[in-house]
Design a protein around this motif. Structure first.
Motif, mmCIF file in Angstrom:
data_model
loop_
_atom_site.group_PDB
_atom_site.id
_atom_site.type_symbol
_atom_site.label_atom_id
_atom_site.label_comp_id
_atom_site.label_asym_id
_atom_site.label_seq_id
_atom_site.Cartn_x
_atom_site.Cartn_y
_atom_site.Cartn_z
ATOM 1 N N THR A 32 -24.753 51.463 27.032
ATOM 2 C CA THR A 32 -25.327 50.584 25.875
ATOM 3 C C THR A 32 -26.615 50.269 26.826
ATOM 4 O OG1 THR A 32 -24.277 48.829 27.810
ATOM 5 C CG2 THR A 32 -23.090 49.093 25.669
ATOM 6 N N ARG A 33 -27.526 50.539 27.231
ATOM 7 C CA ARG A 33 -28.793 50.581 28.383
ATOM 8 C C ARG A 33 -29.017 51.426 29.069
ATOM 9 N NH1 ARG A 33 -25.925 46.860 32.468
ATOM 10 N NH2 ARG A 33 -24.515 48.461 32.327
ATOM 11 N N LEU A 34 -30.505 51.690 28.793
ATOM 12 C CA LEU A 34 -30.989 53.025 29.246
ATOM 13 C C LEU A 34 -31.879 52.219 30.004
ATOM 14 C CD1 LEU A 34 -32.151 55.565 27.999
ATOM 15 C CD2 LEU A 34 -33.915 54.334 27.184
ATOM 16 N N LEU A 35 -32.105 53.277 31.172
ATOM 17 C CA LEU A 35 -32.534 53.079 33.172
ATOM 18 C C LEU A 35 -34.109 53.489 32.730
ATOM 19 C CD1 LEU A 35 -33.589 51.683 35.568
ATOM 20 C CD2 LEU A 35 -31.557 53.279 36.649
ATOM 21 N N VAL A 36 -34.739 53.443 32.637
ATOM 22 C CA VAL A 36 -35.908 53.790 32.887
ATOM 23 C C VAL A 36 -37.155 53.637 34.308
ATOM 24 C CG1 VAL A 36 -38.695 54.462 31.651
ATOM 25 C CG2 VAL A 36 -36.167 53.428 30.397
ATOM 26 N N LEU A 37 -37.476 54.748 35.223
ATOM 27 C CA LEU A 37 -38.512 54.367 35.997
ATOM 28 C C LEU A 37 -39.590 55.508 35.643
ATOM 29 C CD1 LEU A 37 -38.874 54.171 38.742
ATOM 30 C CD2 LEU A 37 -37.133 56.603 39.298
ATOM 31 N N LEU A 38 -40.875 54.315 36.070
ATOM 32 C CA LEU A 38 -41.731 54.464 36.201
ATOM 33 C C LEU A 38 -43.127 54.744 36.683
ATOM 34 C CD1 LEU A 38 -42.297 52.608 32.522
ATOM 35 C CD2 LEU A 38 -42.135 54.774 32.480
ATOM 36 N N ASN A 39 -43.604 55.795 36.578
ATOM 37 C CA ASN A 39 -45.454 55.704 37.916
ATOM 38 C C ASN A 39 -46.139 54.714 37.245
ATOM 39 O OD1 ASN A 39 -46.099 56.289 40.027
ATOM 40 N ND2 ASN A 39 -46.288 57.991 40.311
ATOM 41 N N ALA A 40 -46.055 53.033 37.191
ATOM 42 C CA ALA A 40 -46.966 52.480 36.388
ATOM 43 C C ALA A 40 -48.402 52.394 37.811
ATOM 44 C CB ALA A 40 -46.613 51.254 36.334
ATOM 45 N N TYR A 53 -37.192 49.815 34.760
ATOM 46 C CA TYR A 53 -36.652 49.055 33.292
ATOM 47 C C TYR A 53 -35.247 48.818 33.107
ATOM 48 C CZ TYR A 53 -41.119 47.434 33.056
ATOM 49 O OH TYR A 53 -43.016 46.460 33.561
ATOM 50 N N VAL A 54 -34.519 48.316 32.423
ATOM 51 C CA VAL A 54 -33.600 48.490 31.826
ATOM 52 C C VAL A 54 -33.423 47.470 30.457
ATOM 53 C CG1 VAL A 54 -30.704 48.191 31.709
ATOM 54 C CG2 VAL A 54 -31.777 48.418 33.917
ATOM 55 N N ALA A 55 -33.397 48.513 29.417
ATOM 56 C CA ALA A 55 -33.598 48.202 27.402
ATOM 57 C C ALA A 55 -31.973 48.336 27.360
ATOM 58 C CB ALA A 55 -34.690 48.434 27.654
ATOM 59 N N GLY A 56 -31.392 47.495 26.857
ATOM 60 C CA GLY A 56 -30.113 47.770 25.862
ATOM 61 C C GLY A 56 -31.000 48.709 24.646
ATOM 62 N N GLY A 59 -37.514 59.381 35.905
ATOM 63 C CA GLY A 59 -36.885 59.114 35.545
ATOM 64 C C GLY A 59 -36.123 58.601 34.056
ATOM 65 N N ILE A 60 -35.219 59.263 33.176
ATOM 66 C CA ILE A 60 -34.250 58.252 32.112
ATOM 67 C C ILE A 60 -33.325 58.529 32.561
ATOM 68 C CG2 ILE A 60 -35.551 60.111 30.560
ATOM 69 C CD1 ILE A 60 -35.460 57.472 28.663
ATOM 70 N N GLU A 61 -31.589 57.466 31.913
ATOM 71 C CA GLU A 61 -30.490 58.063 32.208
ATOM 72 C C GLU A 61 -29.884 56.456 32.185
ATOM 73 O OE1 GLU A 61 -27.246 58.370 35.406
ATOM 74 O OE2 GLU A 61 -29.592 59.079 35.596
ATOM 75 N N ALA A 62 -29.168 56.767 30.877
ATOM 76 C CA ALA A 62 -28.368 55.798 30.112
ATOM 77 C C ALA A 62 -27.165 55.074 30.549
ATOM 78 C CB ALA A 62 -27.301 56.155 28.786
ATOM 79 N N SER A 63 -27.013 54.352 30.682
ATOM 80 C CA SER A 63 -25.552 53.442 31.538
ATOM 81 C C SER A 63 -23.977 54.207 31.217
ATOM 82 C CB SER A 63 -25.716 52.520 31.349
ATOM 83 O OG SER A 63 -25.598 51.730 30.003
ATOM 84 N N PRO A 64 -23.533 53.428 32.189
ATOM 85 C CA PRO A 64 -22.198 54.835 31.863
ATOM 86 C C PRO A 64 -21.742 54.261 30.810
ATOM 87 C CG PRO A 64 -22.414 54.065 34.387
ATOM 88 C CD PRO A 64 -23.488 53.221 33.179
ATOM 89 N N ASP A 65 -21.989 53.321 30.066
ATOM 90 C CA ASP A 65 -21.279 52.642 29.324
ATOM 91 C C ASP A 65 -22.001 52.389 27.823
ATOM 92 O OD1 ASP A 65 -23.212 51.012 29.330
ATOM 93 O OD2 ASP A 65 -21.911 49.202 29.331
#
Length: 147
Positions: free
Chosen positions: A11-19, A26-29, A3-9
């Motif tokens: 400014t950030r990206l939530l990434v869900l990985l199957n490692a 992870y959350v990245a700016g 999964g991958i989704e931008a934050s409501p504002d």
């Protein structure tokens, strides 16, 4: 990638990985140019690994933003599925168990959090439990957020 989704504002990206070691989030700016267009993500050492707690060894199938400071995770189990929450840098919680959840989506508050179940019904979180919002077999197959 699960999964991958931008934050409501935005400014950030939530990434869900199957490692190899199991689900990792992870959350990245989001780096933008002078015109505001996204051009990349913050460096690896500036990214934040979300604590999945006890769900890390489970089958985390989906993730979404609850609001600007919290994310929710859908964990699939053999008997039921669970929706867990994690405040970034803070405490974790749970929004209970439910059967046959296929996806979860949020927007800007927990009152906007919705799940889709295999029957096609959509449920919304009302701060104490899940309430049915659409009938089963409603032909809804995807939940999405428009930002």
């Amino acid at each position: 990638m699960l999964g991958i989704e931008a934050s409501p504002d935005g400014t950030r990206l939530l990434v869900l990985l199957n490692a190899p070691a199991g689900p990792t989030a992870y959350v990245a700016g989001i780096v933008r140019n002078a015109a505001g267009a996204p051009i990349g993500l913050t460096p690896v050492d500036a990214r934040y690994e979300v604590d999945l707690g006890s769900t890390a060894s489970a089958n985390v199938a989906d993730a979404t933003w609850v609001d600007d400071a919290d994310v929710a995770f859908l964990t699939s189990g053999t008997d039921s599925d669970q929706v867990g929450t994690q405040q970034l840098g803070g405490i974790s919680g749970t929004l209970g168990q439910f059967a046959n959840i296929t996806s979860i989506v949020g927007t800007t508050s927990s009152a906007d959090l919705r799940i889709l179940v295999a029957s096609g019904a959509v449920y919304v979180w009302n701060d104490t439990n899940w309430q049915q919002q659409s009938a089963p077999a409603s032909e809804i197959s995807v939940l999405a957020v428009q930002r």
